[in-house]
Design a protein around this motif. Structure first.
Motif, mmCIF file in Angstrom:
data_model
loop_
_atom_site.group_PDB
_atom_site.id
_atom_site.type_symbol
_atom_site.label_atom_id
_atom_site.label_comp_id
_atom_site.label_asym_id
_atom_site.label_seq_id
_atom_site.Cartn_x
_atom_site.Cartn_y
_atom_site.Cartn_z
ATOM 1 N N UNK A 701 0.846 -1.196 0.000
ATOM 2 C CA UNK A 701 0.000 0.000 0.000
ATOM 3 C C UNK A 701 0.880 1.244 0.000
ATOM 4 N N UNK A 702 1.961 1.190 0.760
ATOM 5 C CA UNK A 702 2.879 2.329 0.819
ATOM 6 C C UNK A 702 3.463 2.653 -0.540
ATOM 7 N N UNK A 703 4.017 1.637 -1.199
ATOM 8 C CA UNK A 703 4.646 1.891 -2.502
ATOM 9 C C UNK A 703 3.606 2.303 -3.538
ATOM 10 N N UNK A 704 2.471 1.631 -3.507
ATOM 11 C CA UNK A 704 1.456 1.917 -4.528
ATOM 12 C C UNK A 704 0.898 3.330 -4.368
ATOM 13 N N UNK A 705 0.793 3.793 -3.140
ATOM 14 C CA UNK A 705 0.095 5.064 -2.933
ATOM 15 C C UNK A 705 0.982 6.248 -2.551
ATOM 16 N N UNK A 706 2.123 6.019 -1.918
ATOM 17 C CA UNK A 706 2.805 7.206 -1.396
ATOM 18 C C UNK A 706 4.330 7.165 -1.342
ATOM 19 N N UNK A 707 4.942 6.010 -1.191
ATOM 20 C CA UNK A 707 6.398 6.003 -0.997
ATOM 21 C C UNK A 707 7.113 6.339 -2.308
ATOM 22 N N UNK A 708 8.086 7.220 -2.246
ATOM 23 C CA UNK A 708 8.770 7.642 -3.467
ATOM 24 C C UNK A 708 9.988 8.477 -3.112
ATOM 25 N N UNK A 709 11.145 8.080 -3.676
ATOM 26 C CA UNK A 709 12.339 8.916 -3.547
ATOM 27 C C UNK A 709 12.523 9.627 -4.887
ATOM 28 N N UNK A 710 12.177 10.891 -4.928
ATOM 29 C CA UNK A 710 12.304 11.669 -6.154
ATOM 30 C C UNK A 710 13.508 12.601 -6.087
#
Lengths: 804, 167, 293
Positions: A701-710
């Motif tokens: 759920x984290x990766x799909x919805x919010x986790x991101x290193x930009x």
């Protein structure tokens, strides 16, 4: 569905087995509370930062504010003048010790402290050793570094452009940012199948850069004793033995003089596999000052410099017949490895196990090619419960199958059911060379559909769509690839991927088991005791599991890639069986009969036909260490040691269905329900298995919805704190619903396949498929992670954009 | 400067730098390492302790600011903690329902749970989730933490389990 | 772990004492209350006060009092206390709407209303709430006490009318009969700063028309209220068309910037969408029914 395993037939008449009569002393497999919990709930865990050694100093790392710059000068004078500073170490100092560069786990080198250039924001430039951590931090501000800014390479798609800045000009002969090309499968055969297929769907699928971000950051305490030349190194490591060997190779300290101690670890998820510059600096700091040196990174350091995960840009293609038979899959991947190629994976697999991207389907052909490139970003890549890039592979194929389902206007669950590898095809050899050990996929997906009420949900969705409400149902089916691995195929920096275990039964029948793998919360102290208990009939609480200290445990490669139970669990089971064989010989001597006349039942041997003539494992242990006349060739103990070389990997699988609601006005996604049906073969402790699954589902759920290193265009990391690197809280995840089937691994001693990473691998496509399904009325066929409100809204406007 | 506070029922007085964070005062000055830290930005809640009975992020409080107040850490959850003591129902709930894996966020989660149950002895699931929403767990996916707190609510005067006695 | 640079610490025993301490220790002294804005900045060493004046002991700044047409809230009132206050919820439901989405419950145990307003972060929720409720801020300084309208209090991002040697002591909310309010925020995750948020207050006249209205936006590049948007409402009977027009004008008044939370067009869309939602909810709460479009 199949049964757990064959068990010894119960004799018709027998004396009650004394070991089995006390329900408060559970033995073997089953739901038992964890042995490690009493210390954790009292706050008595001993994590790295809890360790205080006499005279200990504190280190802090000065990091580059720039993504790419030439190092002009470093002035440490003022920092050295700080009254509490004991040492300031720079790349120049390390050059003198031949330690400025260290080998990575992927046949590259990585700067310990920069000497020529900095190559990513957050790279290590200098190391301060001071009397306390506050002073060490203060002194960082007193170091004056002059940089000469260089053009950056941030977009992996541009890394190979002519004229792109060459990041790795330290490498002789390196004239561009290319690292490797790698492929698997038969290209010509695959192209031929694509050429004649009714339907081909294509989609670029990005698995953006994310971070494992365990709650405890990484750190080390180095304690070098100049008198006996012994280095004791406390570390947050998932692989203490491999680290010991690497330090011996790199630092030139003889391996028998290095002791790596990993205490309690506050989560790892692959973040704590590698050796980080801070660890090496702590060692040098201890050698230079003659005192123990502790270094613990802060959260920003953790997110900006230690092992990231994913960063794969995948061009996916699927060929199928019009009626829904999937024929072949094909992909080219651009892999962003950051500034140094430091991924942790078996040597022969530069893209990990990505070639398992054929998924759970019976295909005619498959081909993948992967190009790895350097960019001005932190190194890493294989982490975050990824099973050596099975995450990327499963995400690609499960996203593509949904793209195909949409194209064919077929139900995504039905499309999967129609294409599964059938149970009679196992062991199944896929088109890229993997041999799936066992599987029975359809019952798992059917169970999942039933549990969530799939048909009802589809009806509800249709009604809601008619009202303009956005509800999505996402299906994902994955086959995991874990338990690396067979030594003839798999090594990391030349070390075969095997693990040792040693079982000792003490004279009073209590046992100790020593293992090479390293728990970071998986509950090894319980699970491995249960394996020994199952094999020897000793209550779980009477078995102590020793781990996390290279002086106390046999060699092995550690815990990652869901390998603890498949590899180390195999070693423990076989060691216990060796003990049991020995016990049988001794019991025979004690009962004055022949071993072949004895029957085993959990906890004791008895004479066939005379269950009252029996010896319990405790009695045998006392006999072994006592005065019993031992049979020829049997020595006086109940100990055994095994190093386990698994014959193959194991292939857990699972069916996941996720239901989301999307706010049409804001694009906000709410995960309403999630049902996970997992099959990890034999389940040693169902409570722990379930816990592992829950955690992975939250990752998904984290990766799909919010986790991101930009990153921005200058290479500034935009995910460098928990204010911007968002991890789900209890509010964003549902109450997980789970089910299971049991299809044991045929080649594993206890039929167990491993479970640590299944849910992290399998859940992201379920969530994203649900979001895309919800947005289908807008003509959306794909949306890259993370599905933030803004990105979902953009997709609804017909402008879905990749995050990178 | 000198600070005096009551920590787990015992008054302590120490000389500290004004800038010393409460989390470091507890962990390093007093050696109570059951309180952990996980970020620098008060987002993760690993460092939660109770100050005057309320959950507070101790990485974003100064020891100086806590002078004169009462602090309760995980070490003060069990009764008669010196010898391990009788566990608080919350501690027992976390063991019963597998509310922890690596154990790092656990002390903070348990203290928030304790404060919640003191205020609201029988919270529903939504209330529990909201109460722990300032704290991140990377291992459990939260469902078992919720169940652990529900277990504690259902067993307000829990006695040690059999397994706990022998552990 | 990040740690602040060294500083000296003093604990104020009264408002007067706090002012004297600020005066004595000069421009590099800074008041600390909840600390959840200041300490993270100090850990990053972006803020380096030489003195911290701790005002947490000033019980006289911790009150919620209904008093002659005004709700007086002490500056040291914690977010949790505002959220827990029935009187606040009854008079100003917008405060509860906002407080539920400010940071997280543990942070709300420490953070204060005075701290939030004093920090003046453009993504800070209570600023919009105070704008919409036309609150007043009481500031005490060496020259005595002054009461400023919140519109005057805010001078831009991170800038307020409260000087370094002054102290915010109270926030006053005028109680208006026949009025209600609402707030809604879009965030990437619970506890995150707003991607965007909107707040509205409406007062209904005896004849069923809207007698007064205020609309504010958070993190959308609007200083103060969306006056044009509110103006179209006044004197009109509530209707969906009217709400849509006000929302359109609110979006027009916004000037968001692109950041990690979203691009400009999305944020401007949210200005419209969220304005509609809060107007509808505020009207519902005041007992008006908007006729369908």
């Amino acid at each position: 569905m199949t049964t757990v395993q064959e068990r010894s037939p119960m004799p018709q008449e027998r004396e009650p087995n004394p070991a089995l009569t006390d329900p408060s002393r559970p033995i073997g497999f089953g739901r038992v509370q964890r042995k490690e919990d009493p210390r954790f709930v009292r706050g008595k865990g001993r994590y790295l930062d809890d360790v205080v050694l006499p005279g200990m100093l504190h280190g802090a790392v000065l990091r580059s504010p720039m993504a790419h710059a030439r190092l002009v000068s470093i002035d440490t004078t003022e920092a050295l003048a700080h009254p509490k500073v004991h040492a300031v170490i720079t790349g120049k100092d390390l050059e003198g010790l031949n330690l400025a560069w260290a080998p990575t786990l992927s046949a590259d080198v990585q700067a310990v402290l920069a000497t020529d250039k900095v190559r990513f924001q957050g790279q290590e430039v200098a190391f301060v050793v001071a009397e306390d951590r506050y002073s060490a931090r203060d002194a960082l501000e007193l170091i004056d570094v002059e940089y000469e800014e260089l053009p950056v390479v941030i977009d992996a798609r541009r890394a190979l452009d002519p004229g792109a800045a060459v990041i790795r000009d330290d490498k002789e002969g390196q004239t561009d940012n290319h690292i490797f090309d790698w492929e698997a499968g038969d290209k010509a055969e695959t192209d031929a199948v694509f050429a004649r297929a009714d339907v081909v769907v294509r989609q670029e699928v990005v698995y953006p850069r994310v971070h494992p971000a365990p709650m405890e950051t990484c750190g080390a305490i180095a304690d070098y004793d100049p008198i006996d030349g012994k280095l004791t190194l406390y570390e947050t490591t998932q692989a203490p033995h491999a680290h010991r060997t690497l330090y011996a190779m790199v630092a030139g300290i003889p391996e028998h003089k290095i002791r790596v101690i990993a205490g309690d670890i506050g989560g790892g998820f692959g973040n704590k596999v590698g050796i980080y510059p801070g660890y090496v600096c702590a060692i040098v700091g201890s050698i230079v000052t003659g005192k123990p040196v502790k270094w613990v990174e802060d959260r920003s350091e953790n997110l900006m410099s230690t092992s990231f995960a994913r960063d794969y840009i995948m061009k996916g293609e699927v060929a199928a017949t019009r009626d829904g038979k999937i024929l072949a899959v094909r992909t080219h991947v651009l892999a962003d490895h950051g500034a140094f190629n430091a991924t942790a994976q078996p040597t022969k697999y530069p893209a990990g196990f990505f070639s398992i991207f054929t998924g759970s389907y019976d295909l005619e052909a498959a081909h993948c090619s992967v190009t790895g490139v350097y960019t001005n970003k932190a190194p890493g890549g294989v982490a975050y419960a990824c099973s050596f890039r099975v995450t990327e592979a499963v995400y690609l194929v499960e996203r593509m199958v949904d793209v195909l389902a949409q194209e064919l206007e077929m139900d995504p669950a039905e499309l999967r059911l129609a294409n599964f590898i059938r149970p009679e095809q196992f062991p199944y050899k896929n088109k890229t060379g993997w041999e799936y050990d066992s599987g029975d996929y359809e019952p798992a997906l059917r169970m999942c559909m039933e549990q969530i009420g799939y048909a009802d949900l589809r009806r509800e969705q249709a009604e809601k769509r008619a009202r303009g409400e956005l509800m999505g149902i996402g299906v994902s089916f994955f086959t995991e690839t874990v338990g690396a691995g067979p030594r003839k195929h798999m090594d990391i920096v030349g070390l075969g991927m095997n693990d040792g275990a040693e079982v000792r039964v003490h004279p009073t029948g209590k046992a100790v088991v020593r293992i090479s793998v390293q728990t970071q919360g998986q509950g090894h102290e319980t699970t491995f005791a249960q394996i020994v208990g199952e094999e020897l009939g000793i209550p779980t609480e009477d078995i102590e599991v020793v781990h996390g200290d290279t002086d106390q445990t046999p060699f092995g490669l550690g815990t990652y890639g869901s390998r603890s139970t498949p590899v180390s669990g195999g070693a423990v089971a076989l060691a216990a069986r060796k003990v049991r064989e020995k016990a049988k010989a001794i019991a025979a001597a004690m009962l004055e009969t022949r071993p072949e006349d004895l029957e085993w039942e959990k906890g004791r041997f008895y004479v066939k036909g005379d269950p009252s003539a029996a010896k319990t494992i405790s009695e045998i242990a006392l006999g072994a260490h006592g005065t019993v006349e031992l049979p020829e060739g049997v020595d006086g103990n109940l100990d055994a040691e095994v190093t386990y070389d698994p014959p193959n990997l194991t292939f857990p699988f699972g069916a996941y269905i996720c239901v989301v609601d999307v706010d049409p006005g804001t694009g906000k996604v709410k995960v309403r329900r999630f049902v996970a049906v997992d099959d990890c073969g034999t389940r040693i402790n169902p409570m722990i298995v379930e816990g592992q699954i829950h955690g992975g589902l939250a990752d998904g759920v984290g990766m799909a919805l919010m986790e991101f290193i930009g990153f921005d265009e200058q290479g500034n990391c935009l995910g460098g704190s928990f204010m911007d690197y968002l991890i789900p809280t209890a509010m964003e995840v549902p109450d997980w619903e789970t089910g299971y089937t049991v299809t044991p691994s045929p080649h594993h001693p206890i039929g167990a396949k491993g479970i640590g990473e299944s849910a992290t691998v399998g859940s992201p496509p379920a969530v994203v498929n649900a979001v895309v399904d919800a947005l289908a009325p807008f003509g959306v066929t794909h949306l890259d992670m993370p599905c933030t409100p803004a990105r979902v809204w953009a997709a609804m406007q017909g402008r879905p954009t990749p995050p990178i | 400067m000198q600070v005096t506070m009551t920590v787990n029922g015992t008054e302590v007085t120490r000389d500290v730098e004004p800038r010393l964070l409460l989390v470091h005062f507890l962990r390093e000055t007093l050696g109570l390492t059951g309180t952990h830290w996980g970020c620098d930005t008060s987002n993760c809640g690993t460092c939660v302790v109770l100050v005057d009975g309320e959950p507070v992020k101790s990485c974003t409080a100064l020891a100086a600011m806590t002078d004169g107040h009462e602090v309760r850490t995980v070490e003060g959850l069990a009764q008669g903690a010196a010898g391990g003591g009788t566990l608080d129902p919350v501690q027992q709930g976390f063991m019963e329902e597998h509310g922890l894996q690596c154990g790092f966020c656990t002390p903070g989660m348990m203290l928030t749970a304790r404060a919640l149950l003191d205020r609201e002895p029988d919270p529903d699931e939504a209330t529990i989730r909201e109460a722990i929403s300032g704290q991140i767990c990377r291992c459990t996916g939260y469902a078992t933490i919720v169940r652990s707190i529900q277990w504690a609510a259902a067993h307000p005067a829990a006695a040690p389990t059999e397994q706990e006695v022998v552990a | 772990m990040q740690v602040p640079a060294p500083f000296e610490y003093a604990r104020a025993t009264s408002v007067q004492d706090a002012l004297e301490l600020l005066e004595r220790h000069g421009p590099e002294s800074h008041v600390i209350a909840g600390g959840h804005s200041l300490l993270p900045m100090m850990k990053l060493r972006l803020a380096r006060p030489e003195w911290l004046i701790d005002i947490n002991d000033l019980a006289e700044l911790r009150h919620i009092t209904e008093d002659a047409g005004v709700l007086r809230v002490g500056a040291l009132t914690r977010h949790a206390a505002l959220l827990g206050s029935d009187v606040v919820g009854r008079l100003f439901p917008i405060v509860h709407d906002a407080e539920k989405v400010i940071a997280d419950p543990v942070v709300r145990n420490r953070g204060t209303i005075g701290g939030s307003l004093g920090q003046a972060d453009p993504a800070e929720d209570l600023t919009t709430v105070c704008d919409v409720l036309r609150a007043q801020v009481v500031i005490v300084g060496p020259a005595g006490e002054r009461v400023v309208d919140v519109a005057e209090f805010h001078r831009g991002p991170y800038e307020t009318a409260c000087e370094q040697n002054e102290l915010i002591t109270e926030v006053r909310f005028p109680i208006r009969t026949g009025s209600a309010s609402a707030y809604e925020k879009v965030e990437r995750r619970v506890g995150d700063w707003a991607v965007a948020a909107a707040g509205a207050a409406v007062q209904l006249g005896d004849d069923g028309t809207i007698a007064d209205a205020a609309i504010g936006l958070t993190a959308l590049g609007l200083e103060g209220l969306a006056t044009d948007a509110a103006a179209v409402l006044v004197g009109q009977r509530p209707s969906e068309d009217l709400i849509a027009e006000a929302a359109r004008l609110a979006a027009e008044a916004s000037s968001p910037v692109e950041d990690q939370r979203g691009p400009v067009d999305y944020k401007r869309h949210l200005a419209d969408e969220l304005t509609r939602r809060v107007l509808r909810r505020a009207l519902e709460r005041v007992g008006a029914t908007a006729t369908a479009a």
